[in-house]
Design a protein around this motif. Structure first.
Motif, PDB file in Angstrom:
ATOM      1  N   ALA A  56     -26.623 -71.248  46.813  1.00 50.91           N
ATOM      2  CA  ALA A  56     -27.431 -70.380  47.691  1.00 50.91           C
ATOM      3  C   ALA A  56     -28.653 -69.852  46.952  1.00 50.91           C
ATOM      4  CB  ALA A  56     -26.583 -69.222  48.202  1.00 50.91           C
ATOM      5  N   ALA A  57     -28.469 -69.459  45.691  1.00 47.94           N
ATOM      6  CA  ALA A  57     -29.587 -68.938  44.894  1.00 47.94           C
ATOM      7  C   ALA A  57     -30.620 -70.019  44.630  1.00 47.94           C
ATOM      8  CB  ALA A  57     -29.059 -68.375  43.571  1.00 47.94           C
ATOM      9  N   ALA A  58     -30.159 -71.203  44.235  1.00 46.44           N
ATOM     10  CA  ALA A  58     -31.084 -72.299  43.940  1.00 46.44           C
ATOM     11  C   ALA A  58     -31.837 -72.727  45.188  1.00 46.44           C
ATOM     12  CB  ALA A  58     -30.313 -73.487  43.351  1.00 46.44           C
ATOM     13  N   ALA A  59     -31.128 -72.825  46.314  1.00 44.96           N
ATOM     14  CA  ALA A  59     -31.770 -73.220  47.570  1.00 44.96           C
ATOM     15  C   ALA A  59     -32.807 -72.184  47.997  1.00 44.96           C
ATOM     16  CB  ALA A  59     -30.718 -73.396  48.665  1.00 44.96           C
ATOM     17  N   GLY A  60     -32.457 -70.904  47.891  1.00 50.70           N
ATOM     18  CA  GLY A  60     -33.398 -69.842  48.249  1.00 50.70           C
ATOM     19  C   GLY A  60     -34.630 -69.868  47.366  1.00 50.70           C
ATOM     20  N   ALA A  61     -34.424 -70.070  46.057  1.00 52.43           N
ATOM     21  CA  ALA A  61     -35.538 -70.103  45.112  1.00 52.43           C
ATOM     22  C   ALA A  61     -36.473 -71.276  45.391  1.00 52.43           C
ATOM     23  CB  ALA A  61     -35.003 -70.177  43.679  1.00 52.43           C
ATOM     24  N   ILE A  62     -35.908 -72.446  45.586  1.00 52.00           N
ATOM     25  CA  ILE A  62     -36.727 -73.653  45.772  1.00 52.00           C
ATOM     26  C   ILE A  62     -37.433 -73.632  47.127  1.00 52.00           C
ATOM     27  CG2 ILE A  62     -36.636 -76.167  46.012  1.00 52.00           C
ATOM     28  CD1 ILE A  62     -34.266 -76.085  44.000  1.00 52.00           C
ATOM     29  N   LEU A  63     -36.696 -73.332  48.184  1.00 52.84           N
ATOM     30  CA  LEU A  63     -37.309 -73.311  49.514  1.00 52.84           C
ATOM     31  C   LEU A  63     -38.331 -72.179  49.642  1.00 52.84           C
ATOM     32  CD1 LEU A  63     -34.199 -74.051  51.765  1.00 52.84           C
ATOM     33  CD2 LEU A  63     -36.061 -75.606  51.188  1.00 52.84           C
ATOM     34  N   GLY A  64     -37.981 -70.997  49.120  1.00 50.77           N
ATOM     35  CA  GLY A  64     -38.897 -69.869  49.185  1.00 50.77           C
ATOM     36  C   GLY A  64     -40.186 -70.142  48.432  1.00 50.77           C
ATOM     37  N   ASP A  65     -40.082 -70.721  47.252  1.00 53.49           N
ATOM     38  CA  ASP A  65     -41.270 -71.055  46.466  1.00 53.49           C
ATOM     39  C   ASP A  65     -42.158 -72.057  47.202  1.00 53.49           C
ATOM     40  OD1 ASP A  65     -41.108 -69.408  44.301  1.00 53.49           O
ATOM     41  OD2 ASP A  65     -40.080 -70.837  43.003  1.00 53.49           O
ATOM     42  N   VAL A 108     -46.099 -72.357  33.914  1.00 51.05           N
ATOM     43  CA  VAL A 108     -46.162 -71.106  34.680  1.00 51.05           C
ATOM     44  C   VAL A 108     -45.084 -71.082  35.756  1.00 51.05           C
ATOM     45  CG1 VAL A 108     -47.571 -69.694  36.233  1.00 51.05           C
ATOM     46  CG2 VAL A 108     -48.631 -70.807  34.252  1.00 51.05           C
ATOM     47  N   VAL A 109     -44.950 -72.195  36.473  1.00 50.67           N
ATOM     48  CA  VAL A 109     -43.979 -72.268  37.564  1.00 50.67           C
ATOM     49  C   VAL A 109     -42.548 -72.212  37.035  1.00 50.67           C
ATOM     50  CG1 VAL A 109     -43.073 -73.740  39.406  1.00 50.67           C
ATOM     51  CG2 VAL A 109     -45.549 -73.501  39.109  1.00 50.67           C
ATOM     52  N   PHE A 110     -42.280 -72.950  35.965  1.00 49.55           N
ATOM     53  CA  PHE A 110     -40.915 -72.996  35.421  1.00 49.55           C
ATOM     54  C   PHE A 110     -40.518 -71.659  34.809  1.00 49.55           C
ATOM     55  CE2 PHE A 110     -37.809 -73.609  32.069  1.00 49.55           C
ATOM     56  CZ  PHE A 110     -36.847 -74.379  32.701  1.00 49.55           C
ATOM     57  N   PHE A 111     -41.311 -71.175  33.836  1.00 49.81           N
ATOM     58  CA  PHE A 111     -40.947 -69.939  33.141  1.00 49.81           C
ATOM     59  C   PHE A 111     -41.191 -68.707  34.005  1.00 49.81           C
ATOM     60  CE2 PHE A 111     -41.656 -72.864  29.544  1.00 49.81           C
ATOM     61  CZ  PHE A 111     -40.428 -72.728  28.924  1.00 49.81           C
ATOM     62  N   GLY A 112     -42.094 -68.836  34.992  1.00 46.89           N
ATOM     63  CA  GLY A 112     -42.330 -67.718  35.899  1.00 46.89           C
ATOM     64  C   GLY A 112     -41.095 -67.345  36.690  1.00 46.89           C
ATOM     65  N   ARG A 113     -40.189 -68.279  36.882  1.00 47.86           N
ATOM     66  CA  ARG A 113     -38.947 -68.010  37.597  1.00 47.86           C
ATOM     67  C   ARG A 113     -38.115 -66.954  36.879  1.00 47.86           C
ATOM     68  NH1 ARG A 113     -36.633 -67.283  42.001  1.00 47.86           N
ATOM     69  NH2 ARG A 113     -38.266 -68.689  42.727  1.00 47.86           N
ATOM     70  N   PHE A 114     -38.312 -66.783  35.571  1.00 48.63           N
ATOM     71  CA  PHE A 114     -37.506 -65.854  34.787  1.00 48.63           C
ATOM     72  C   PHE A 114     -38.149 -64.480  34.633  1.00 48.63           C
ATOM     73  CE2 PHE A 114     -36.185 -70.075  33.693  1.00 48.63           C
ATOM     74  CZ  PHE A 114     -34.818 -69.991  33.532  1.00 48.63           C
ATOM     75  N   SER A 116     -39.970 -61.236  36.697  1.00 44.61           N
ATOM     76  CA  SER A 116     -39.993 -60.702  38.058  1.00 44.61           C
ATOM     77  C   SER A 116     -41.340 -60.836  38.764  1.00 44.61           C
ATOM     78  CB  SER A 116     -39.551 -59.232  38.046  1.00 44.61           C
ATOM     79  OG  SER A 116     -40.369 -58.471  37.182  1.00 44.61           O
ATOM     80  N   VAL A 117     -42.430 -60.398  38.128  1.00 40.75           N
ATOM     81  CA  VAL A 117     -43.733 -60.433  38.792  1.00 40.75           C
ATOM     82  C   VAL A 117     -44.181 -61.867  39.047  1.00 40.75           C
ATOM     83  CG1 VAL A 117     -46.165 -59.795  38.604  1.00 40.75           C
ATOM     84  CG2 VAL A 117     -44.404 -58.207  37.823  1.00 40.75           C
ATOM     85  N   LEU A 118     -44.047 -62.719  38.030  1.00 42.96           N
ATOM     86  CA  LEU A 118     -44.444 -64.126  38.195  1.00 42.96           C
ATOM     87  C   LEU A 118     -43.548 -64.834  39.205  1.00 42.96           C
ATOM     88  CD1 LEU A 118     -45.248 -65.238  34.525  1.00 42.96           C
ATOM     89  CD2 LEU A 118     -46.852 -64.838  36.394  1.00 42.96           C
ATOM     90  N   ARG A 119     -42.274 -64.448  39.243  1.00 38.76           N
ATOM     91  CA  ARG A 119     -41.351 -65.084  40.183  1.00 38.76           C
ATOM     92  C   ARG A 119     -41.803 -64.855  41.622  1.00 38.76           C
ATOM     93  NH1 ARG A 119     -37.097 -63.345  38.015  1.00 38.76           N
ATOM     94  NH2 ARG A 119     -36.782 -61.434  39.194  1.00 38.76           N
ATOM     95  N   THR A 120     -42.430 -63.716  41.863  1.00 33.20           N
ATOM     96  CA  THR A 120     -42.872 -63.382  43.215  1.00 33.20           C
ATOM     97  C   THR A 120     -44.169 -64.080  43.593  1.00 33.20           C
ATOM     98  OG1 THR A 120     -41.831 -61.202  42.976  1.00 33.20           O
ATOM     99  CG2 THR A 120     -43.404 -61.472  44.779  1.00 33.20           C
ATOM    100  N   PHE A 121     -45.077 -64.265  42.631  1.00 33.15           N
ATOM    101  CA  PHE A 121     -46.423 -64.721  42.983  1.00 33.15           C
ATOM    102  C   PHE A 121     -46.829 -66.083  42.428  1.00 33.15           C
ATOM    103  CE2 PHE A 121     -46.649 -60.009  43.059  1.00 33.15           C
ATOM    104  CZ  PHE A 121     -46.905 -59.868  44.413  1.00 33.15           C
ATOM    105  N   ALA A 122     -46.044 -66.668  41.534  1.00 31.49           N
ATOM    106  CA  ALA A 122     -46.446 -67.927  40.899  1.00 31.49           C
ATOM    107  C   ALA A 122     -46.649 -69.050  41.916  1.00 31.49           C
ATOM    108  CB  ALA A 122     -45.412 -68.347  39.855  1.00 31.49           C
ATOM    109  N   GLY A 175     -41.980 -57.281  29.006  1.00 33.34           N
ATOM    110  CA  GLY A 175     -42.847 -57.027  27.857  1.00 33.34           C
ATOM    111  C   GLY A 175     -43.459 -58.308  27.318  1.00 33.34           C
ATOM    112  N   ILE A 176     -42.625 -59.346  27.196  1.00 30.91           N
ATOM    113  CA  ILE A 176     -43.129 -60.640  26.729  1.00 30.91           C
ATOM    114  C   ILE A 176     -44.150 -61.202  27.704  1.00 30.91           C
ATOM    115  CG2 ILE A 176     -42.479 -63.037  26.262  1.00 30.91           C
ATOM    116  CD1 ILE A 176     -39.779 -61.971  25.268  1.00 30.91           C
ATOM    117  N   ALA A 177     -43.856 -61.075  29.001  1.00 24.25           N
ATOM    118  CA  ALA A 177     -44.770 -61.595  30.025  1.00 24.25           C
ATOM    119  C   ALA A 177     -46.123 -60.895  29.960  1.00 24.25           C
ATOM    120  CB  ALA A 177     -44.157 -61.432  31.411  1.00 24.25           C
TER     121      ALA A 177
END
Length: 208
Positions: A56-65, A108-114, A116-122, A175-177
Motif C-alpha cells: 500500500a505504501a509503495a503503490a501510494g508513493a509511486i502513483l502519487g508521485d 533528487v527523485v530517489f533520495f527525495g523520497r527519504f 519530507s520536504v523533497l518527498r512532497t515536491f520533488a 538537516g542534511i537536506a
C-alpha cells in the motif's frame, strides 16, 4: 480530531495508501508518520499484514508521485512559462533547471523520497522542468519501493523501539537536506552563466 494511531486502527491499509499518495501528489501530509504507525501497529497488535502495508505504501508513493509529475508537467510548466518572468524565472533559468534535472534528477527523485520536504515536491518539480518521464518513473519506482521497504519492515521488526528514534532520524535527515540544498544553490548561483551556456547548447532555441 482523529490522530494517526486512530486513523490506522480504523482504516488500516487504505489510510496508508491514501495519505502517502496525497503527500506524494504535493499535499503536505504526514505520510512517513502514517507508515511508521502502521508498521508499529502491525507488530504490536497483529491486526495488519506488514506485506500489505508495504504494498500500500509503495503503490501510494509511486502513483502519487506520478500524479504530481503530471500536474507539474501540464500545469506547473505552463505557469512557469507564463508568470515566471514576473519573479525572475525566465526561460534561461528554466533551461538550467531542466539541464540539472536531466543530469541529476534521478538522484533528487530517489533520495527525495527519504526527506519530507523533497518527498512532497520533488515529483512536481520534475514535471515542471520536463524531466524525462521514463527516467522519472524508474527512479520514482526505485525510491518508493526502497523507502517503503525500509520503513515498513524496519519499524515492524523493531516495533515501538525504533518509533521512539524516528523523530531524531527525521531531524538529522532534514538537516542534511538543508545543507545539500544550500550547497547546490551556492554552486548553481556561482556557475549560473556556465550552466546557462551548457543548457542552451543542450536545448537550443525556445522551449516548446
Amino acid at each position: 480530531m482523529m490522530n494517526v494511531n486512530d486513523l490506522i486502527s480504523n482504516y488500516g491499509y487504505y489510510a496508508v495508501f491514501l495519505v502517502i499518495g496525497l503527500e506524494s501528489v504535493g499535499i503536505p501530509l504526514p505520510g512517513e508518520t502514517v507508515l511508521i504507525a502502521a508498521a508499529t501497529y502491525a507488530a504490536t497488535s497483529g491486526n495488519l499484514n506488514i506485506w500489505v502495508i508495504f504494498a500500500a505504501a509503495a503503490a501510494g508513493a509511486i502513483l502519487g508521485d506520478n500524479v504530481g509529475y503530471w500536474i507539474g508537467n501540464k500545469g506547473g510548466y505552463k505557469l512557469a512559462r507564463k508568470y515566471g518572468p514576473k519573479i525572475h524565472l525566465d526561460e534561461r533559468k528554466l533551461k538550467v533547471g531542466r539541464y540539472m534535472f536531466d543530469r541529476h534528477g534521478g538522484k533528487v527523485v530517489f533520495f527525495g523520497r527519504f526527506v519530507s520536504v523533497l518527498r512532497t515536491f520533488a515529483a512536481f518539480l520534475a514535471g515542471t522542468v520536463r524531466m524525462s518521464w521514463p527516467r522519472f518513473l524508474l527512479y520514482n519506482a526505485l525510491g518508493g519501493l526502497v523507502w517503503s521497504a525500509i520503513y515498513a519492515f524496519g519499524f515492524y521488526a523493531a516495533g515501538n523501539t525504533l518509533k521512539q528514534l524516528s523523530g531524531i532520524v527525521n531531524y538529522v535527515a532534514i538537516g542534511i537536506a538543508v545543507v545539500v540544498v544550500v550547497v547546490v544553490f551556492l554552486v548553481v548561483r556561482r556557475q549560473t552563466n556556465l550552466l546557462a551556456d551548457k543548457a542552451e547548447a543542450a536545448y537550443p532555441g525556445p522551449l516548446e
